[in-house]
Design an enzyme around this catalytic site. Structure first.
Site, short mmCIF file in Angstrom:
data_model
loop_
_atom_site.label_atom_id
_atom_site.label_comp_id
_atom_site.label_asym_id
_atom_site.label_seq_id
_atom_site.Cartn_x
_atom_site.Cartn_y
_atom_site.Cartn_z
N ARG A 184 31.29 31.14 50.49
CA ARG A 184 31.81 32.30 49.85
C ARG A 184 32.91 32.50 50.50
O ARG A 184 33.96 32.51 49.98
CB ARG A 184 30.77 33.39 50.64
N ASP A 185 33.13 32.77 51.90
CA ASP A 185 34.64 33.08 52.51
C ASP A 185 35.62 32.09 52.18
O ASP A 185 36.84 32.32 51.92
CB ASP A 185 34.34 33.31 54.04
N ASN A 221 38.45 30.49 57.89
CA ASN A 221 37.37 30.80 59.23
C ASN A 221 37.58 29.50 60.10
O ASN A 221 38.00 28.16 59.54
CB ASN A 221 35.88 30.92 58.76
N HIS A 264 33.32 36.32 63.75
CA HIS A 264 33.84 35.84 62.49
C HIS A 264 35.39 35.77 62.60
O HIS A 264 36.32 36.66 62.51
CB HIS A 264 33.63 36.87 61.44
N CYS A 274 40.95 35.32 53.31
CA CYS A 274 40.58 36.67 52.62
C CYS A 274 41.60 36.90 51.47
O CYS A 274 42.58 37.11 52.06
CB CYS A 274 40.25 37.79 53.46
N HIS A 309 38.89 33.87 62.01
CA HIS A 309 39.77 33.35 61.15
C HIS A 309 40.79 32.65 62.22
O HIS A 309 41.28 32.89 63.14
CB HIS A 309 40.57 33.98 60.39
C1 LIG Z 1 33.53 47.30 45.88
C2 LIG Z 1 34.27 47.25 44.51
C3 LIG Z 1 33.39 46.80 43.41
C4 LIG Z 1 34.82 48.50 44.05
O1 LIG Z 1 35.74 48.40 43.03
P1 LIG Z 1 35.99 49.61 42.15
O2 LIG Z 1 37.09 49.26 40.99
O3 LIG Z 1 36.33 50.87 42.70
O4 LIG Z 1 34.66 49.87 41.44
P2 LIG Z 1 34.04 50.42 40.12
O5 LIG Z 1 32.83 51.03 40.59
O6 LIG Z 1 35.32 51.58 39.69
O7 LIG Z 1 33.98 49.46 38.95
C5 LIG Z 1 35.06 48.76 38.47
C6 LIG Z 1 34.41 47.75 37.58
O8 LIG Z 1 34.06 46.70 38.32
C7 LIG Z 1 32.55 46.48 38.15
N1 LIG Z 1 31.78 46.29 39.54
C8 LIG Z 1 31.40 47.18 40.29
N2 LIG Z 1 30.74 46.76 41.10
C9 LIG Z 1 30.48 45.47 40.85
C10 LIG Z 1 29.85 44.29 41.13
N3 LIG Z 1 29.14 44.44 42.39
N4 LIG Z 1 29.65 43.24 40.64
C11 LIG Z 1 30.35 43.06 39.35
N5 LIG Z 1 30.99 43.94 38.83
C12 LIG Z 1 31.29 45.12 39.60
C13 LIG Z 1 32.12 47.87 37.20
O9 LIG Z 1 31.14 47.70 36.44
C14 LIG Z 1 33.58 47.94 36.64
O10 LIG Z 1 33.40 47.18 35.34
P3 LIG Z 1 34.24 47.55 34.00
O11 LIG Z 1 33.60 48.79 33.58
O12 LIG Z 1 35.69 48.08 34.48
O13 LIG Z 1 34.43 46.69 33.22
C15 LIG Z 1 35.48 46.27 44.62
O14 LIG Z 1 36.48 46.69 45.28
C16 LIG Z 1 35.19 44.85 44.84
O15 LIG Z 1 34.15 44.19 44.32
N6 LIG Z 1 35.61 44.44 46.09
C17 LIG Z 1 35.24 42.96 46.73
C18 LIG Z 1 36.39 42.44 47.50
C19 LIG Z 1 35.79 41.48 48.10
O16 LIG Z 1 35.04 40.53 47.62
N7 LIG Z 1 36.47 40.88 49.09
C20 LIG Z 1 36.39 39.58 49.71
C21 LIG Z 1 35.22 39.80 50.55
S1 LIG Z 1 35.34 40.75 52.24
C22 LIG Z 1 35.96 39.57 53.41
O17 LIG Z 1 36.49 38.32 52.89
C23 LIG Z 1 35.94 39.71 54.81
C24 LIG Z 1 35.07 38.94 55.63
C25 LIG Z 1 33.61 39.69 55.08
O18 LIG Z 1 34.95 37.85 55.30
C26 LIG Z 1 35.10 39.47 56.87
C27 LIG Z 1 36.51 39.31 57.33
O19 LIG Z 1 37.05 38.10 57.37
O20 LIG Z 1 37.14 40.32 57.79
#
Ligand SMILES: CC(C)(COP(=O)([O-])OP(=O)([O-])OC[C@H]1O[C@@H](n2cnc3c(N)ncnc32)[C@H](O)[C@@H]1OP(=O)([O-])[O-])[C@@H](O)C(=O)NCCC(=O)NCCSC(=O)C[C@@](C)(O)CC(=O)[O-]
Length: 352
Positions: free
Chosen positions: A43-44, A280, A238, A271, A240
């Site tokens: 995933r990450d 990581n 966690h 990320c 990096h």
């Molecule tokens: C949270 C949202 C969805 C808000 O994003 P948004 O644009 O505010 O969401 P929305 O509700 O307005 O929806 C926009 C579009 O996305 C779709 N949508 C909405 N939700 C989903 C879903 N679940 N699955 C699939 N599609 C989805 C939704 O259907 C819509 O589609 P459209 O109508 O435009 O065709 C967006 O910002 C997002 O997905 N962010 C995730 C970012 C991410 O994955 N980042 C990396 C992971 S975190 C990380 O790596 C850190 C960590 C955990 O490892 C720890 C560390 O190292 O710090």
């Protein structure tokens, strides 16, 4: 959410199987203090790769890691593909997992749509979700289009619904040391957000040094503060490895009683919303560092994990950033060369 009762029962049954297997875990040295590694490479690690990675490769990575003895694998995420295109197709990946009896599989879920997409899959080996937020509004906005407070409001019903479905819930707090957008982070903020995630039912919160600037000193200061509210058995690290401090930060965290750490095979990843951050801390480096210490990760086989690191680095045509992975590869090459010189046949077994 349209999930049939039969599906729920089937999923419940597969989860019960996993729990039973977990209860039989045993460690080779009864006095050793076991460390849990959450393997986040699929995933990450993969979320930050350029180019499209076929679902079959992602599933192959997960299955190889499980066979190498990784007991907890974060298999993907149900996030918006517009935000993180590399994680599109996690449902297909899940359908290709060959569940190993001792391995627990989890996925990242940002909202109720993500949870609905997950629970629609049946049968499923996924027994846990991870919800995520950050210690700063700037990062939460960049990563999830919302402030920290609003993200917590959005996540509370997701956590409750997941728990009602029999899924365990893990939490993540990003940018616990430095935020790439707003700078140094106040440990009191980390403590507050961690506590909020625990209050909403997370059994554990993983503290993300997303940028990888943390040192044993800054990590210790942060853990001391968070520890005022949350006991170490509910925390994970966690870290990096951008500045090469990952292993050192793990050893600093061990002194604070933390026993669970996230790591990524071959040092995969980063990320997408933390520019310049590398992956990581590498799983191989953590396993090697813990060898011979009073801590033990009895289940994971370093030689086999290193092979997975070589394999995925080769498939992705990327540099393996695990120092230990690279050292073992160099040793294997030297030994192969030596055997060729002597005219010997057969596979070289890497000796540690
Ligand atoms: C949270 C949202 C969805 C808000 O994003 P948004 O644009 O505010 O969401 P929305 O509700 O307005 O929806 C926009 C579009 O996305 C779709 N949508 C909405 N939700 C989903 C879903 N679940 N699955 C699939 N599609 C989805 C939704 O259907 C819509 O589609 P459209 O109508 O435009 O065709 C967006 O910002 C997002 O997905 N962010 C995730 C970012 C991410 O994955 N980042 C990396 C992971 S975190 C990380 O790596 C850190 C960590 C955990 O490892 C720890 C560390 O190292 O710090």
């Amino acid at each position: 959410m349209t999930v049939s009762v039969a599906n729920l029962i089937r999923r419940g049954a597969s989860r019960r199987l996993v729990s039973a297997a977990q209860n039989t875990r045993s460690y080779s040295t009864p006095t050793a203090k076991p460390i849990t590694i959450v393997e986040v490479g699929p995933r990450d690690g993969l979320q930050n790769e350029k180019g499209v990675i076929p679902a079959s490769v992602k599933a192959d990575l997960i299955n190889r890691l499980a066979r190498a003895g990784m007991w907890h694998i974060e298999a993907g995420s149900f996030v918006s593909p517009k935000w993180v295109p590399q994680m599109a197709g996690t449902a297909e990946v899940i359908s290709m997992i060959d569940p190993q009896p001792n391995t627990q599989y989890s996925v990242l879920v940002p909202n109720s749509k993500g949870l609905a997409d997950l629970v629609a899959i049946s049968p499923s080996p996924i027994s846990e979700i991870a919800i995520f937020t950050a210690a700063t509004d700037a990062f939460a906005l960049a990563n999830t289009n919302t402030t920290v407070a609003a993200s917590l409001e959005r996540l509370a019903p997701v956590a409750a619904a997941a728990r009602a479905q029999g899924l365990r819930v893990r939490g993540y707090v990003s940018v616990v040391i430095t935020c790439p957008y707003s700078g140094k982070v106040d440990p009191a903020r980390v403590r507050h957000v961690t506590q909020e995630l625990i209050n909403m039912g997370c059994y554990e919160v993983s503290l993300g040094d997303t940028v990888g600037t943390g040192t044993p000193a800054t990590i210790s200061t942060m853990l001391e503060e968070v520890g005022k509210s949350v006991p170490p058995e509910k925390l994970a690290g966690h870290y990096h490895d951008t500045f090469g401090m990952g292993v050192a930060n793990i050893f600093a965290s061990l002194k604070h009683g933390i026993r669970t750490f996230d790591a990524s095979v071959g040092g995969l990843g980063g990320c997408p919303y933390s520019p310049g951050a590398t992956g990581n801390v590498a799983t191989e480096d953590v396993l090697y560092a813990l060898r011979g210490s009073s801590y033990e990760v009895a289940h994971a086989d370093l030689d086999e994990v290193a092979k997975v690191g070589w394999w995925i680095s080769d498939v992705l045509a990327r540099q393996n950033t695990s120092r230990v992975g690279k050292a073992l590869w160099a040793r294997k090459e030297r030994e192969e060369e030596e055997r060729r010189r002597k005219g010997e046949q057969g596979e070289v077994k890497v000796k540690l």
